[in-house]
Write an enzyme that holds these catalytic residues in place. Structure first.
Site, PDB file in Angstrom:
ATOM      1  N   GLU A   2      45.915  71.050 -30.559  1.00 11.26           N
ATOM      2  CA  GLU A   2      44.755  71.990 -29.907  1.00 11.26           C
ATOM      3  C   GLU A   2      45.321  73.192 -29.447  1.00 11.26           C
ATOM      4  O   GLU A   2      46.335  73.407 -28.425  1.00 11.26           O
ATOM      5  CB  GLU A   2      43.759  71.340 -29.386  1.00 11.26           C
ATOM      6  N   GLU A  55      44.804  61.999 -25.681  1.00 12.91           N
ATOM      7  CA  GLU A  55      45.465  62.556 -25.203  1.00 12.91           C
ATOM      8  C   GLU A  55      47.170  62.890 -24.742  1.00 12.91           C
ATOM      9  O   GLU A  55      46.531  62.132 -23.700  1.00 12.91           O
ATOM     10  CB  GLU A  55      44.444  63.943 -24.045  1.00 12.91           C
ATOM     11  N   ASP A 100      35.466  62.969 -27.326  1.00 10.55           N
ATOM     12  CA  ASP A 100      34.784  62.800 -25.743  1.00 10.55           C
ATOM     13  C   ASP A 100      33.870  64.009 -26.328  1.00 10.55           C
ATOM     14  O   ASP A 100      33.634  64.569 -24.815  1.00 10.55           O
ATOM     15  CB  ASP A 100      36.195  61.892 -24.952  1.00 10.55           C
ATOM     16  N   SER A 101      34.325  65.168 -26.631  1.00  6.09           N
ATOM     17  CA  SER A 101      33.167  66.040 -26.950  1.00  6.09           C
ATOM     18  C   SER A 101      31.944  65.931 -26.638  1.00  6.09           C
ATOM     19  O   SER A 101      31.539  66.792 -26.485  1.00  6.09           O
ATOM     20  CB  SER A 101      33.860  66.902 -28.119  1.00  6.09           C
ATOM     21  N   LYS A 158      41.896  57.574 -30.669  1.00  5.01           N
ATOM     22  CA  LYS A 158      43.274  59.227 -30.335  1.00  5.01           C
ATOM     23  C   LYS A 158      42.459  59.041 -28.903  1.00  5.01           C
ATOM     24  O   LYS A 158      42.336  58.978 -28.266  1.00  5.01           O
ATOM     25  CB  LYS A 158      42.254  59.815 -30.839  1.00  5.01           C
ATOM     26  N   ASP A 202      38.811  58.753 -29.611  1.00  6.54           N
ATOM     27  CA  ASP A 202      38.482  59.176 -28.312  1.00  6.54           C
ATOM     28  C   ASP A 202      38.845  57.914 -27.427  1.00  6.54           C
ATOM     29  O   ASP A 202      37.438  57.463 -27.009  1.00  6.54           O
ATOM     30  CB  ASP A 202      38.203  60.507 -28.288  1.00  6.54           C
TER      31      ASP A 202
END
Ligand code: KIV
Length: 275
Positions: free
Chosen positions: A192, A129, A58-59, A127, A97
């Site tokens: 991270e 978070e 999602d970057s 993925k 993501d």
């Protein structure tokens, strides 16, 4: 320990990197290389170069869309970019993501949205978070046979609560997060921006691969944003980013030359014109 990818690329027979093969790399002591891609062109290049996994992160909200954070990225945008990437990839594991607010509401919401990503894009995994707070969601995804990579440490989707992108140092909490992700069924976990010693301890404590970004050399693999690694992004570059090329400079130079040659009539010349 070998720095080679999971398997050297064979032009005749491409053996895809599956989730079990990705996990197996840790047992075999082979380091995993992961990079981000958001479209067909870059995914083709990274796949041909032999990365083990491609993350449609999602970057893309910041790298592709020029936004200030990843928070505005939508499920439809992730699906659009993941489709472009999957179309290009022959070998690498493609992980997508789950963007902000597509999994936090409930495990059922996460299964529905992750399932939609898998169905519509053909990606191999998602993925998300979170560690302890997302354990029930990771378990629900695993129960639905959707492979999940967890992401602990600095979680960019928590930027408002954190007040910025800061190194995370709470060892007890971070170990608990990584353990909770593994116990809930995650097949790998991104670490991270945490101290290298802590990343080493977490990597030793888990049987699933840890993929570090700003977490030092003792993780089981590494991930970077491709545009950072190639010197394509501008502005603040975090300490953990190593730039292997300066493509922004090369692009500026090449485009400048093109503009000049169009202006002075040097391009197109005879070699680039039909008789
Ligand atoms: O969104 C992303 O690209 C990521 C990686 C940098 C780990 O989460």
């Amino acid at each position: 320990m070998s720095a080679r990818p999971v398997e050297a690329r064979d032009q005749k027979e491409v053996r895809p990197v599956t989730v079990p093969r990705f996990v197996e790399a840790k047992r075999q002591g082979r380091k995993l290389s992961v990079l981000t891609a958001y479209d067909f062109l870059w995914a083709s290049l990274l796949d041909a170069a032999g990365v083990d996994a491609i993350l449609v992160g999602d970057s893309l909200g910041m790298v592709v869309q020029g936004k200030a954070s990843t928070l505005p990225v939508t499920l439809d945008e992730m699906i659009y970019h993941a489709e472009l990437v999957v179309r290009a990839v022959k070998r690498a594991l493609v992980v997508v993501d789950l963007p902000f607010l597509t999994f936090q509401i409930s495990p059922a919401q996460a299964v529905e949205n992750a399932g939609t990503i898998i169905k519509r894009t053909g990606a191999a995994a998602v993925k998300l978070e979170g560690g302890v707070t997302q354990a029930a969601t990771i378990a629900a995804l695993s129960a639905a046979d959707i492979p999940v990579m967890a992401h602990v440490g600095l979680k960019p989707q928590s930027v408002l609560k954190l007040g910025g992108y800061k190194i995370q140092r709470d060892a007890e909490r971070l170990l608990a997060d990584a353990r909770a992700a593994e116990e809930a069924g995650a097949f790998a976990v991104v670490l991270e921006c945490i101290p290298r010693g802590l990343a080493r301890d977490i990597s030793a404590a888990l049987s699933i691969p840890t993929i570090g970004i700003g977490a030092g050399p003792d993780c089981d693999g590494q991930v970077l944003v491709t545009q950072d690694l190639l010197g394509l992004t501008t502005g603040h570059r975090p300490k953990f980013v190593k730039t292997y090329a300066n493509l922004a400079e090369q692009v500026t130079q090449a485009v400048g030359q093109y503009i000049a040659e169009v202006a002075n009539g040097q391009f197109p010349d005879d070699d680039h014109s039909h008789a």
